[in-house]
Design a protein around this motif. Sequence first.
Motif, PDB file in Angstrom:
ATOM      1  N   LEU A 149      37.882  50.236  38.360  1.00  0.00           N
ATOM      2  CA  LEU A 149      36.905  50.293  39.451  1.00  0.00           C
ATOM      3  C   LEU A 149      35.580  50.870  38.981  1.00  0.00           C
ATOM      4  O   LEU A 149      34.505  50.339  39.325  1.00  0.00           O
ATOM      5  CB  LEU A 149      37.462  51.128  40.598  1.00  0.00           C
ATOM      6  N   ALA A 150      35.627  51.944  38.172  1.00  0.00           N
ATOM      7  CA  ALA A 150      34.390  52.539  37.658  1.00  0.00           C
ATOM      8  C   ALA A 150      33.657  51.589  36.725  1.00  0.00           C
ATOM      9  O   ALA A 150      32.415  51.444  36.774  1.00  0.00           O
ATOM     10  CB  ALA A 150      34.718  53.853  36.948  1.00  0.00           C
ATOM     11  N   ALA A 151      34.417  50.924  35.862  1.00  0.00           N
ATOM     12  CA  ALA A 151      33.785  49.957  34.956  1.00  0.00           C
ATOM     13  C   ALA A 151      33.201  48.780  35.734  1.00  0.00           C
ATOM     14  O   ALA A 151      32.123  48.257  35.387  1.00  0.00           O
ATOM     15  CB  ALA A 151      34.820  49.469  33.938  1.00  0.00           C
ATOM     16  N   GLY A 152      33.867  48.368  36.827  1.00  0.00           N
ATOM     17  CA  GLY A 152      33.336  47.283  37.644  1.00  0.00           C
ATOM     18  C   GLY A 152      32.044  47.660  38.345  1.00  0.00           C
ATOM     19  O   GLY A 152      31.105  46.852  38.424  1.00  0.00           O
ATOM     20  N   VAL A 153      31.958  48.884  38.857  1.00  0.00           N
ATOM     21  CA  VAL A 153      30.716  49.332  39.504  1.00  0.00           C
ATOM     22  C   VAL A 153      29.566  49.365  38.505  1.00  0.00           C
ATOM     23  O   VAL A 153      28.449  48.896  38.792  1.00  0.00           O
ATOM     24  CB  VAL A 153      30.930  50.718  40.145  1.00  0.00           C
ATOM     25  N   CYS A 154      29.822  49.906  37.321  1.00  0.00           N
ATOM     26  CA  CYS A 154      28.758  49.947  36.296  1.00  0.00           C
ATOM     27  C   CYS A 154      28.361  48.541  35.857  1.00  0.00           C
ATOM     28  O   CYS A 154      27.177  48.270  35.592  1.00  0.00           O
ATOM     29  CB  CYS A 154      29.243  50.754  35.101  1.00  0.00           C
ATOM     30  N   ALA A 155      29.335  47.636  35.787  1.00  0.00           N
ATOM     31  CA  ALA A 155      29.023  46.262  35.397  1.00  0.00           C
ATOM     32  C   ALA A 155      28.145  45.577  36.447  1.00  0.00           C
ATOM     33  O   ALA A 155      27.215  44.828  36.102  1.00  0.00           O
ATOM     34  CB  ALA A 155      30.317  45.474  35.191  1.00  0.00           C
ATOM     35  N   ILE A 184      38.561  44.535  29.976  1.00  0.00           N
ATOM     36  CA  ILE A 184      39.193  43.539  30.846  1.00  0.00           C
ATOM     37  C   ILE A 184      38.659  43.645  32.273  1.00  0.00           C
ATOM     38  O   ILE A 184      38.434  42.624  32.948  1.00  0.00           O
ATOM     39  CB  ILE A 184      40.725  43.723  30.799  1.00  0.00           C
ATOM     40  N   ALA A 185      38.427  44.850  32.752  1.00  0.00           N
ATOM     41  CA  ALA A 185      37.916  45.035  34.111  1.00  0.00           C
ATOM     42  C   ALA A 185      36.503  44.468  34.250  1.00  0.00           C
ATOM     43  O   ALA A 185      36.175  43.834  35.278  1.00  0.00           O
ATOM     44  CB  ALA A 185      37.941  46.515  34.472  1.00  0.00           C
ATOM     45  N   VAL A 186      35.668  44.689  33.266  1.00  0.00           N
ATOM     46  CA  VAL A 186      34.302  44.131  33.317  1.00  0.00           C
ATOM     47  C   VAL A 186      34.344  42.612  33.316  1.00  0.00           C
ATOM     48  O   VAL A 186      33.592  41.938  34.041  1.00  0.00           O
ATOM     49  CB  VAL A 186      33.463  44.677  32.147  1.00  0.00           C
ATOM     50  N   ALA A 187      35.221  42.036  32.506  1.00  0.00           N
ATOM     51  CA  ALA A 187      35.321  40.575  32.459  1.00  0.00           C
ATOM     52  C   ALA A 187      35.723  40.009  33.811  1.00  0.00           C
ATOM     53  O   ALA A 187      35.144  39.009  34.292  1.00  0.00           O
ATOM     54  CB  ALA A 187      36.335  40.180  31.383  1.00  0.00           C
ATOM     55  N   ALA A 188      36.685  40.637  34.464  1.00  0.00           N
ATOM     56  CA  ALA A 188      37.123  40.147  35.773  1.00  0.00           C
ATOM     57  C   ALA A 188      36.041  40.347  36.831  1.00  0.00           C
ATOM     58  O   ALA A 188      35.859  39.499  37.730  1.00  0.00           O
ATOM     59  CB  ALA A 188      38.406  40.864  36.176  1.00  0.00           C
ATOM     60  N   ALA A 192      39.270  46.412  39.895  1.00  0.00           N
ATOM     61  CA  ALA A 192      40.368  47.380  40.064  1.00  0.00           C
ATOM     62  C   ALA A 192      41.720  46.744  39.752  1.00  0.00           C
ATOM     63  O   ALA A 192      42.593  47.355  39.102  1.00  0.00           O
ATOM     64  CB  ALA A 192      40.348  47.939  41.474  1.00  0.00           C
ATOM     65  N   GLY A 193      41.914  45.532  40.182  1.00  0.00           N
ATOM     66  CA  GLY A 193      43.172  44.851  39.895  1.00  0.00           C
ATOM     67  C   GLY A 193      43.368  44.596  38.420  1.00  0.00           C
ATOM     68  O   GLY A 193      44.486  44.750  37.883  1.00  0.00           O
ATOM     69  N   ALA A 194      42.285  44.222  37.723  1.00  0.00           N
ATOM     70  CA  ALA A 194      42.388  44.025  36.275  1.00  0.00           C
ATOM     71  C   ALA A 194      42.672  45.343  35.574  1.00  0.00           C
ATOM     72  O   ALA A 194      43.407  45.374  34.569  1.00  0.00           O
ATOM     73  CB  ALA A 194      41.100  43.404  35.748  1.00  0.00           C
ATOM     74  N   GLY A 195      42.120  46.444  36.091  1.00  0.00           N
ATOM     75  CA  GLY A 195      42.410  47.748  35.497  1.00  0.00           C
ATOM     76  C   GLY A 195      43.868  48.133  35.646  1.00  0.00           C
ATOM     77  O   GLY A 195      44.484  48.691  34.714  1.00  0.00           O
ATOM     78  N   ILE A 196      44.427  47.859  36.822  1.00  0.00           N
ATOM     79  CA  ILE A 196      45.851  48.172  37.028  1.00  0.00           C
ATOM     80  C   ILE A 196      46.717  47.325  36.094  1.00  0.00           C
ATOM     81  O   ILE A 196      47.681  47.811  35.468  1.00  0.00           O
ATOM     82  CB  ILE A 196      46.230  47.931  38.495  1.00  0.00           C
TER      83      ILE A 196
END
Length: 407
Positions: free
Chosen positions: A360-366, A312-316, A339-343
């Motif tokens: 947040l970590a998944a978003g940085v890698c994405a 979900i975090a990567v999608a957002a 980060a918001g999607a992760g929460i």
Amino acid sequence: MSNDQQYDPYANGHGQQGPQGHGQHGHPQQAHDVTQTWEGQTWDTQFQPTVQPVARPAAQQQPVAYEAPYQDPYAQPAYEPAYDSTAYLTPQGVTYEQPQPHQQPQQQYAEAPAAPVAYGTPAPEPVAPAPAPAPAPVADAAAPGWSSPTTSGNTRITDAQRARAEGRSPVIEPGFQPAVLTAVLGLLLAGGAALGSYGLLVPLVLLQGLTAAGWFRLNGMWPARQGIALAFAGGLVADAALLATGREHAAAAILGTLGAWVLLCLVLQLRSHADPDERMYGLMATIASAALTVVAAGHLGADPDTVVVGGIAVAATVVARALPLPGPVSLIVALLAGAGAGIAAGGLNDLGTSGALVGLAAGVCALIGLRVASYDYPSRFVHMTAGIALPLTAAAPAVYLLGRALA
């Protein structure tokens, strides 16, 4: 020849008539002032008087016909010019030379019909041929304009070729459509992880196929069916090993498959008969594609709750990055969205607020994977393969490691 001989009555200069001739066998009277002539044909030529040209102004010069010279009946036939024997008068003060028998006027042969040339006029100097026109400069391939005609037609210039020709940045973002497809695939991974390992397997296999094909195309190697098939097979073997050993031995299964596939790629490339440089380039592309495909299997070995939050975090993140915002602002908005999607996703399972860290970590890698898929003037095919798969593939190690740490 005449039988009688006739004496010139004016030969002595006093007007007295001399004696008449005798017979053929007679002996004529010889005198020092008497000239003997014959009435028949002789070898003497006809007397030709000299013709003096009439002086006229230069502005009113008209052609004057000259008396034709005597033609010797025993002479060889000479070349007859195509024009008549007329000529143009020269300006006043120029005299003409007496034409001699068997002498032809000089002519200048050119592409245009030759004009009449007067006797005694010096021949003009030969005209040098005009220089050949310089060839037109060949237009630069990068310059705008029409290309050379072909029998099969020209394909439309792509956005990547236009950007390279215009000297723009080699980074071309995939755009909104690949971002939406990435979000759909991320949601499929999250839904499959919630269902179980076999529910996660179907979108994971699709992700591995896109990763293998997109990486080869991103490196400019196409078609590369053997390399794509080899990398995709490595991902399938890693999935099978994970399903066989379980999540407890996921690291060993992934690293073992990766080592075996690197060795297999090396052996196959050594058997290739290609050029050494091309063989080395193909080896590196095959190993990198196989490594990414095997690493994507980390979603199958990670904790299911972490996989849900990460998908979900990567999608957002990728959808926020595709919004038409300035560069730094878009980057900050994308990380905040992850980060918001992760929460939000962590509140649905046992992760809770720790989901913000995973998101947040998944978003940085994405974002890293998205940047890689945007580099070096990528084509539309790269955007629709690597642009979709690399953000999710790059997030697999972070999801696996954080899932083990937070469990």
